[in-house]
Design an enzyme around this catalytic site. Structure first.
Site, PDB file in Angstrom:
ATOM      1  CB  SER A 175      -1.009  -0.264   1.232  1.00  0.00           C
ATOM      2  OG  SER A 175       0.040   0.251   2.270  1.00  0.00           O
ATOM      3  CE  LYS A 176      -2.007   7.272  -2.307  1.00  0.00           C
ATOM      4  NZ  LYS A 176      -2.663   8.250  -1.877  1.00  0.00           N
TER       5      LYS A 176
END
Ligand code: GLU
Length: 473
Positions: free
Chosen positions: A238-239
């Protein structure tokens, strides 16, 4: 039979690492088999799809060099076709109109959950006697009630599921807009896709889609579901892990060759080889060799590959990418040495092109002031004489290339009976304003004559000012 693959992103964000890896595998499978690669933008979700995301996907594909043979096709331009197929299924009694209210479906769901069974539509509207007039219906696909759906996934092996596990899924909403599981089948059928390669988050959709192929009398493509990508901590990428859109990697100074090479190794391997040129990927890739285990993202490895490609690719090619960084950093590439020369010197010193640009600014713009610590340490009275000697020799030097420049420093050190460092360090501060730069001969070379002489002049002035302060003090 010609192999045909497609990449079918939904334009609801940038092209992220997982999507890019899927695109690469689809592209490789097509190229490895002399087939065709098709790009299809799945933009039926009008609320979440944006033109910016479409552009980000196209830019990402372009930057990675994943060229398509057909497309991009846009699902929003095919609504008539989806409606036509929905009508056909309705006419053939393979789909039906469902008038169930949201409340009823909610209640049904709750009842099933309370009873500990998997929530699914109960088929109430399958055989309606009369139809309510004031409700806009959805269209539901009549999923077979008995039997099994089986397919041979090229990555996961045989997968079978009983039809009793599946319910009658909605293929068109009350406003007539079609749903993903329906459009994907029609498109893959119409576009004669032979191999659907996609993330394994779609694996539960596949049996439903296979049933729709069957209802349409079409042969289902071969499926390959590739495992997801995890962050180095084992959580889904994820980010938080820095996993942003692929264009962010461009912005951060990575070469597309490095990113591609990195992506191909996320879930695919060929012995223990790590470095693959694009041609090698094409000749060695086989979708059957994709690992079924999730792959983990490691930034260090990407850094390593990036440096590798900065060093081994033709300098002109790297220089083109460096030019983008220069523009991004607001450095005028015309105001200094050829970018190819910068690449040849800096590639082994930095991990990214952004670092290369930042650390090369000094060759293109006069530094504003000396780094105080470096100046204090190296621009001392003892440095005056060596710097003057270097200055005189450099002024007379005609061939401004690395070897003669090296010779000048060597000669001064010998003549003054000093170690190389005693000449090079003050000179480095004179040239760059700081104590860090490539080797001194290469620093001089990149600086060019005018800027080098100016820098030494500035350093001498600094030393002289220091002397008068000392005298006064
Ligand atoms: N549009 C789907 C997605 O972005 C792709 C589905 C597919 O490849 O079948 O997840």
């Amino acid at each position: 039979m010609t192999i045909r693959t497609r990449f079918a992103p939904s334009p609801t964000g940038f092209l992220h690492v997982g999507g890019a890896r899927t695109a690469l595998f689809c592209w490789l499978h097509a190229r490895a088999n002399r087939g065709a690669f098709i790009l299809r933008i799945e933009d039926t979700d009008l609320e979440r799809s944006t033109p910016e995301s479409v552009q980000a996907i196209l830019d990402g594909m372009d930057w990675l060099g994943l060229d398509c043979d057909e497309g991009p096709f846009y699902q929003t331009q095919r609504f008539e076709r989806y409606a036509e197929v929905a009508d056909r299924l309705l006419n053939e009694d393979k789909a039906y109109l469902c008038y169930c209210s949201r409340e009823r479906l909610e209640k049904l769901r709750k009842r099933q959950m309370d009873a500990g069974i998997k929530p699914r539509y109960d088929g109430k509207c399958r055989h309606l006697e009369s139809t309510p007039e004031d409700i806009k219906p959805v269209v539901r696909f009549s999923n077979p009630k008995i039997g099994m759906v089986s397919f041979n996934d090229l990555v996961r092996g045989r997968i079978s599921i009983s039809n009793t596990e599946l319910d009658d899924l909605v293929i068109a909403r009350p406003d007539g807009s079609p749903t993903y599981n329906f459009t994907v089948v029609i498109d893959d059928m119409d576009m004669q896709i032979t191999h659907v390669i996609r993330g394994d988050d779609h694996i539960n959709n596949t049996p439903r889609q296979i049933n729709i192929y069957q209802a349409l009398g079409a042969e289902a493509p071969v499926f390959a579901h590739v495992p997801m990508i995890l962050g180095s901590d084992g959580a889904r990428l994820s980010k938080r892990h820095g996993a942003v859109g692929v264009m962010q990697y461009r912005n951060d100074g990575y070469l597309p060759q490095a990113v591609l090479n990195y992506l191909v190794r996320l879930g695919w391997s060929h012995g223990d080889q790590e470095v693959f040129s694009r041609d090698e990927m094409v000749s060695l890739f086989s979708i059957e060799d994709v690992n079924r285990k999730a792959a983990a993202f490691e930034t260090d490895k990407l850094d390593w590959l990036n440096q590798h490609y900065m060093k081994v690719l033709p300098t002109a090619e790297v220089a083109d990418h460096l030019a983008w960084q220069f523009a991004d950093q607001g450095i005028n590439p015309e105001a200094g040495p050829a970018l190819e020369n910068v690449v040849s010197v800096q590639a082994e010193r930095v991990k990214t092109l952004r670092d290369m640009a930042v650390q090369s600014r000094v060759f293109f713009e006069d530094y504003v002031e000396f780094d105080p610590a470096s100046a204090k340490k190296h621009l001392r009275l003892v440095a005056e004489h060596p710097l003057e000697s270097v200055l005189a020799k450099l002024e007379a030097l005609e061939d401004w290339s690395v070897e003669p420049l090296h010779q000048v420093i060597d000669d001064v050190a010998t003549e003054l009976d000093l170690g190389m460092g005693k000449v090079a360090q003050p000179l480095r501060v004179a040239l760059t304003g700081s104590g860090v730069s490539p080797s001194i001969d290469k620093t001089l070379w990149l600086m060019g004559k005018r800027r080098s002489l100016d820098g030494i002049g500035r350093a001498l002035k600094f030393i002289q000012a220091r002397r008068s302060e000392n005298v006064q003090g």
